[in-house]
Design a protein around this motif. Structure first.
Motif, PDB file in Angstrom:
ATOM      1  N   SER A   1       0.822  -1.203   0.000  1.00  0.00           N
ATOM      2  CA  SER A   1       0.000   0.000   0.000  1.00  0.00           C
ATOM      3  C   SER A   1       0.863   1.262   0.000  1.00  0.00           C
ATOM      4  CB  SER A   1      -0.958  -0.001   1.190  1.00  0.00           C
ATOM      5  OG  SER A   1      -0.270  -0.139   2.409  1.00  0.00           O
TER       6      SER A   1
ATOM      7  N   ALA B   1       1.945   1.803  -3.644  1.00  0.00           N
ATOM      8  CA  ALA B   1       0.837   2.358  -4.431  1.00  0.00           C
ATOM      9  C   ALA B   1       0.667   3.851  -4.160  1.00  0.00           C
ATOM     10  CB  ALA B   1      -0.453   1.612  -4.123  1.00  0.00           C
TER      11      ALA B   1
ATOM     12  N   VAL C   1      -2.788   5.831  -5.892  1.00  0.00           N
ATOM     13  CA  VAL C   1      -3.931   6.019  -5.011  1.00  0.00           C
ATOM     14  C   VAL C   1      -3.726   7.297  -4.183  1.00  0.00           C
ATOM     15  CG1 VAL C   1      -4.463   3.546  -4.854  1.00  0.00           C
ATOM     16  CG2 VAL C   1      -2.911   4.568  -3.201  1.00  0.00           C
ATOM     17  N   ASP C   2      -4.819   7.874  -3.698  1.00  0.00           N
ATOM     18  CA  ASP C   2      -4.728   9.056  -2.840  1.00  0.00           C
ATOM     19  C   ASP C   2      -4.347   8.688  -1.411  1.00  0.00           C
ATOM     20  OD1 ASP C   2      -5.390  10.836  -4.868  1.00  0.00           O
ATOM     21  OD2 ASP C   2      -7.540  10.626  -4.478  1.00  0.00           O
TER      22      ASP C   2
ATOM     23  N   SER D   1      -3.988   4.907   1.368  1.00  0.00           N
ATOM     24  CA  SER D   1      -4.062   3.456   1.493  1.00  0.00           C
ATOM     25  C   SER D   1      -4.232   3.114   2.957  1.00  0.00           C
ATOM     26  CB  SER D   1      -2.814   2.789   0.913  1.00  0.00           C
ATOM     27  OG  SER D   1      -1.648   3.254   1.570  1.00  0.00           O
TER      28      SER D   1
END
Length: 94
Positions: free
Chosen positions: A9, A12, A18-19, A21
């Motif tokens: 995470s 990512a 992603v904004d 995680s």
């Protein structure tokens, strides 16, 4: 090089995929990411968030935390995970 249980995470998030995680924090996997990767981590108190679906490692310590590149996102996610208003401007500072 990422490590620990929440490394996927973190990758990512730092890659901009992603904004935010989430991940488990038992021994610092959420909190220590700021030191190594420059992202923010928030570990709620034990039992403050649901651990449904989490494979337990140490049930008396398992909790779900939030990681994000932008600290402004964390209160919004925390409000959903903690199921209560975050009082954003009162509780979080940069």
């Amino acid at each position: 090089m990422p490590g620990r249980s929440s490394s996927g995470s973190v990758v990512a998030g730092t890659a901009g995929l992603v904004d935010f995680s989430i991940g488990t924090d038992i021994g610092g996997s959420v909190r220590i990411m700021k030191i190594y990767f420059g992202i923010y981590g928030f570990r709620p108190s034990h039992n403050a968030t649901s651990v449904n679906g989490v494979i337990p490692l140490a049930e008396s310590f398992d909790t779900v935390g939030i990681k994000a590149d932008d600290i402004e996102i964390i209160p919004d996610v925390a409000e959903v995970l903690l199921e209560q208003p975050s009082h954003h401007s009162e509780n979080f500072t940069t």
